[in-house]
Every structure is written in structure tokens, then in C-alpha cells.
Design an enzyme around this catalytic site. Structure first.
Site, PDB file in Angstrom:
ATOM      1  N   TYR A 299      75.132 -40.451  44.348  1.00  0.00           N
ATOM      2  CA  TYR A 299      75.023 -40.469  43.697  1.00  0.00           C
ATOM      3  C   TYR A 299      76.411 -40.148  43.402  1.00  0.00           C
ATOM      4  O   TYR A 299      77.118 -41.733  42.449  1.00  0.00           O
ATOM      5  CB  TYR A 299      74.801 -39.628  41.999  1.00  0.00           C
ATOM      6  CG  TYR A 299      74.563 -39.861  41.005  1.00  0.00           C
ATOM      7  CD1 TYR A 299      74.327 -41.428  40.120  1.00  0.00           C
ATOM      8  CD2 TYR A 299      75.646 -39.006  40.467  1.00  0.00           C
ATOM      9  CE1 TYR A 299      74.979 -41.826  39.055  1.00  0.00           C
ATOM     10  CE2 TYR A 299      76.621 -39.302  38.880  1.00  0.00           C
ATOM     11  CZ  TYR A 299      76.034 -40.416  37.868  1.00  0.00           C
ATOM     12  OH  TYR A 299      76.555 -40.859  37.125  1.00  0.00           O
TER      13      TYR A 299
ATOM     14  N   LYS B 280      79.428 -43.066  42.070  1.00  0.00           N
ATOM     15  CA  LYS B 280      80.675 -43.236  41.604  1.00  0.00           C
ATOM     16  C   LYS B 280      82.126 -43.718  42.168  1.00  0.00           C
ATOM     17  O   LYS B 280      82.968 -44.014  41.710  1.00  0.00           O
ATOM     18  CB  LYS B 280      80.208 -42.165  40.302  1.00  0.00           C
ATOM     19  CG  LYS B 280      79.015 -42.194  39.947  1.00  0.00           C
ATOM     20  CD  LYS B 280      79.015 -43.253  38.617  1.00  0.00           C
ATOM     21  CE  LYS B 280      77.645 -43.556  38.542  1.00  0.00           C
ATOM     22  NZ  LYS B 280      78.097 -45.312  37.616  1.00  0.00           N
TER      23      LYS B 280
HETATM   24  N1  LIG Z   1      74.162 -38.747  31.276  1.00  0.00           N
HETATM   25  C1  LIG Z   1      75.059 -38.613  31.976  1.00  0.00           C
HETATM   26  O1  LIG Z   1      75.666 -37.206  31.612  1.00  0.00           O
HETATM   27  C2  LIG Z   1      76.771 -39.469  32.313  1.00  0.00           C
HETATM   28  C3  LIG Z   1      77.948 -38.874  32.625  1.00  0.00           C
HETATM   29  C4  LIG Z   1      78.872 -40.085  33.581  1.00  0.00           C
HETATM   30  C5  LIG Z   1      78.652 -40.723  34.263  1.00  0.00           C
HETATM   31  N2  LIG Z   1      77.081 -41.851  33.789  1.00  0.00           N
HETATM   32  C6  LIG Z   1      76.879 -42.846  33.781  1.00  0.00           C
HETATM   33  O2  LIG Z   1      76.534 -43.799  32.728  1.00  0.00           O
HETATM   34  C7  LIG Z   1      75.798 -44.949  33.157  1.00  0.00           C
HETATM   35  C8  LIG Z   1      74.434 -44.264  31.990  1.00  0.00           C
HETATM   36  O3  LIG Z   1      74.224 -43.105  32.158  1.00  0.00           O
HETATM   37  P1  LIG Z   1      72.744 -42.593  31.019  1.00  0.00           P
HETATM   38  O4  LIG Z   1      72.523 -41.339  31.066  1.00  0.00           O
HETATM   39  O5  LIG Z   1      72.302 -43.790  30.136  1.00  0.00           O
HETATM   40  O6  LIG Z   1      71.568 -43.217  32.302  1.00  0.00           O
HETATM   41  P2  LIG Z   1      70.160 -43.209  32.250  1.00  0.00           P
HETATM   42  O7  LIG Z   1      69.325 -43.128  33.717  1.00  0.00           O
HETATM   43  O8  LIG Z   1      68.907 -42.875  31.583  1.00  0.00           O
HETATM   44  O9  LIG Z   1      70.427 -45.305  32.012  1.00  0.00           O
HETATM   45  C9  LIG Z   1      70.229 -46.258  33.158  1.00  0.00           C
HETATM   46  C10 LIG Z   1      70.044 -47.702  32.742  1.00  0.00           C
HETATM   47  O10 LIG Z   1      70.744 -48.177  33.244  1.00  0.00           O
HETATM   48  C11 LIG Z   1      69.681 -49.165  34.147  1.00  0.00           C
HETATM   49  N3  LIG Z   1      68.959 -49.846  34.802  1.00  0.00           N
HETATM   50  C12 LIG Z   1      68.679 -49.523  36.264  1.00  0.00           C
HETATM   51  N4  LIG Z   1      68.614 -49.418  37.478  1.00  0.00           N
HETATM   52  C13 LIG Z   1      68.778 -50.798  37.089  1.00  0.00           C
HETATM   53  C14 LIG Z   1      68.646 -52.299  37.354  1.00  0.00           C
HETATM   54  N5  LIG Z   1      68.172 -52.361  38.769  1.00  0.00           N
HETATM   55  N6  LIG Z   1      69.656 -53.540  37.063  1.00  0.00           N
HETATM   56  C15 LIG Z   1      69.536 -53.444  35.542  1.00  0.00           C
HETATM   57  N7  LIG Z   1      69.516 -52.528  34.617  1.00  0.00           N
HETATM   58  C16 LIG Z   1      68.783 -51.125  35.310  1.00  0.00           C
HETATM   59  C17 LIG Z   1      68.043 -48.269  33.144  1.00  0.00           C
HETATM   60  O11 LIG Z   1      66.895 -49.161  33.234  1.00  0.00           O
HETATM   61  C18 LIG Z   1      68.853 -47.645  32.188  1.00  0.00           C
HETATM   62  O12 LIG Z   1      68.076 -48.313  31.284  1.00  0.00           O
HETATM   63  C19 LIG Z   1      75.282 -44.275  33.957  1.00  0.00           C
HETATM   64  O13 LIG Z   1      76.431 -45.162  34.934  1.00  0.00           O
HETATM   65  C20 LIG Z   1      75.820 -42.649  34.707  1.00  0.00           C
HETATM   66  O14 LIG Z   1      75.762 -43.304  35.918  1.00  0.00           O
HETATM   67  C21 LIG Z   1      75.801 -40.823  33.186  1.00  0.00           C
END
Ligand SMILES: NC(=O)c1ccc[n+]([C@@H]2O[C@H](COP(=O)([O-])OP(=O)(O)OC[C@H]3O[C@@H](n4cnc5c(N)ncnc54)[C@H](O)[C@@H]3O)[C@@H](O)[C@H]2O)c1
Length: 251
Positions: free
Chosen positions: A155, A159
Site C-alpha cells: 500500500y 501511494k
Molecule cells: N481513509 C483513510 O484513512 C485514508 C488515508 C489516506 C489515504 N486514503 C486513500 O483515500 C482513498 C479512499 O479511501 P477509503 O478509506 O474511502 O477506502 P475504501 O477502501 O473504503 O474505498 C475504496 C473504494 O475504491 C473502490 N475500488 C476498489 N477497487 C476498485 C476497482 N478495481 N475499480 C473501481 N473502484 C474500486 C472500492 O469499491 C471502494 O468504494 C484511497 O485511495 C485511500 O488509499 C485513505
């Protein structure tokens, strides 16, 4: 309404942060395409409830045919594409473990969604943005890259790759009027993470203690930066990464 008339594709907007971005962008007047492998209809309904416009397009960001279809259907529905938010990722479903226990197949799946996905989505929308003479591509990285967070190697690497994509791609598309930037959020609890926590509560406490602003991050803390990077206010900013983490890591 800072985004009146703009068409924004948010990948991974069926839940979590993507849904929060989609809702806020809609509040600012944007027409939203919810592009997700999951059913995006709940996000679309939530946007319609606030009198916004949105459609869901079932999209697998790892497939070139699917991403091309995402772009084509967006144009068919709304005539243009102004902004792409490359938010979809494998994140909340990953179990944290040392790198020597990560199955090679899981490494490949994370790279396919988190790295190849943003590349394919950008490739799909580029011709339309170029024809319009303007566009915004917003990649989503993570504070984990700046901190070198352990037990999450695939991961964190993916990123870091999003930031690399931003820097190189920004130089290739500037002449076409397209800006490419990254938001790097810190740990932010979503409904999904609340129900399926990845870490014990003491880890969250440690993260908050590391911040300048000592409170948990919420999705609403991130959406303003997304609006700014999507709007005309950021027209002279490209290749940059904005950390939105309460001042936990420095860029
Ligand atoms: N929540 C956090 O703490 C956090 C912190 C830093 C970065 N991020 C980043 O923010 C973004 C969203 O995070 P989140 O917490 O909502 O994650 P999450 O895992 O809950 O949601 C990810 C979404 O991406 C979709 N997805 C997965 N594979 C896919 C594919 N092949 N095609 C299309 N869609 C697909 C999933 O269905 C889901 O709706 C991500 O890029 C994550 O890396 C999150």
C-alpha cells in the site's frame, strides 16, 4: 458554487472518502460521475437529495476497456470531463502484516488498482481534457508514504507511486492546460473503517499525538482541498502534493 457546470469523475465513490468527495463537489455545483466496481447508486441518491446531478458508471479501474467506457459514458451523459479524482484503491480491506507475510497475489492486486488504475483513468480522460484545453487530475496518495508506515508495504509503495505519477504526468500535460496534483490524507475514519477497523485504538491515539492539530481527522477535513484542486483557483498549481493530516508528516 465554485464548480458550477463542471463535470467530475470520482473513482471509488461508492463509499468512504470517495463518497464524501462526490457529495461536497456536488454541493459546489459539479455534475458527478460515480465510477466504482461497487454499486454507486447510494452515492447518486445522496447527491440527488441535495438537488445535485450524478450518475453511476460501473468501472473497474484496472481494465483499459472499462476505463475507456467510463470516459465515453461520462461524455455521453454530460458532454465534457473537467476533473478526474483518482480515489479508488485497495485500502480499507487490507490486513496489516509484515512484508514477508504479504502474498504476492495481494501485492499485484494492490498495484493493479492503486497504481495502474490512476494511469488508466488518466489515459482515458486525457483526450477529452486536451480537446477542452483544460482539465484537472487529482491523485490520492497517503501520509503513510511520508512516514514509512510499517506492515503495509504494498500500500505505502503504491501511494508513493501516486506522487511519482503526479510529478511526471504534470510535466507531460501542462501544455494541454491540464493540472495534475495529489492530496495525501492522514488516517481518516470512514463508516467502513469504523465497522472494520484496521488498527487497535492505541494506534489512532498515537497518530493524533503526532499531529500539530490534536483531534481525529474526518472526511470533511479533506473535501475543501479536493474542491480547491478541482477549481479554477488552483489553475497555476501542478505536480504538487498537499498533505492534509493535521500536521502529522511534513512534505
Ligand atoms: N481513509 C483513510 O484513512 C485514508 C488515508 C489516506 C489515504 N486514503 C486513500 O483515500 C482513498 C479512499 O479511501 P477509503 O478509506 O474511502 O477506502 P475504501 O477502501 O473504503 O474505498 C475504496 C473504494 O475504491 C473502490 N475500488 C476498489 N477497487 C476498485 C476497482 N478495481 N475499480 C473501481 N473502484 C474500486 C472500492 O469499491 C471502494 O468504494 C484511497 O485511495 C485511500 O488509499 C485513505
Amino acid at each position: 458554487m465554485r464548480l458550477e457546470g463542471k463535470v467530475v469523475i470520482v473513482t471509488g465513490a461508492a463509499r468512504g472518502l470517495g463518497r464524501a468527495y462526490a457529495l461536497r463537489l456536488a454541493r459546489e455545483g459539479a455534475k458527478i460521475v460515480v465510477a466504482d466496481v461497487l454499486d454507486g447508486s447510494e452515492t447518486v441518491e445522496a447527491i440527488k437529495k441535495i438537488d445535485g446531478e450524478a450518475i453511476a458508471i460501473k468501472t473497474d479501474v484496472t481494465g483499459e476497456e472499462s476505463t475507456r467506457e467510463m470516459a465515453a459514458k461520462s461524455i455521453e451523459a454530460f458532454d465534457r470531463i473537467d476533473v478526474l479524482v483518482n480515489n479508488a484503491a485497495i485500502f480499507a480491506t487490507i490486513a496489516k502484516r509484515p512484508f514477508w507475510e504479504i502474498p504476492a497475489e495481494e501485492w499485484d492486486a494492490v498495484m493493479a488498482v492503486n497504481l495502474k488504475g490512476p494511469f488508466l483513468c488518466a489515459k482515458a480522460v486525457y483526450p477529452q481534457m486536451k480537446a477542452q484545453g483544460k482539465g484537472k487530475i487529482i491523485n490520492v496518495a497517503s501520509g503513510t508514504y511520508f512516514k514509512g508506515v510499517p506492515n503495509f508495504l504494498h500500500y505505502v509503495v503504491s501511494k508513493g507511486g501516486n506522487i511519482a505519477i503526479t510529478r511526471s504526468m504534470a510535466r507531460e500535460v501542462g501544455d494541454a492546460g491540464i493540472c495534475v496534483n495529489t492530496i495525501a490524507p492522514g488516517y481518516t475514519e470512514t463508516d467502513y473503517l469504523h465497522e472494520h477497523p484496521q488498527d487497535p485504538p492505541q494506534v489512532t491515539k498515537m497518530i493524533i499525538a503526532s499531529q500539530c492539530i490534536k483531534r481525529p481527522s474526518t472526511p470533511d477535513d479533506l473535501t475543501g482541498t479536493i474542491v480547491f484542486l478541482a477549481s479554477d483557483d488552483s489553475d497555476f498549481i501542478s505536480g504538487q502534493t498537499i498533505l492534509v493530516d493535521g500536521g502529522s508528516a511534513f512534505n
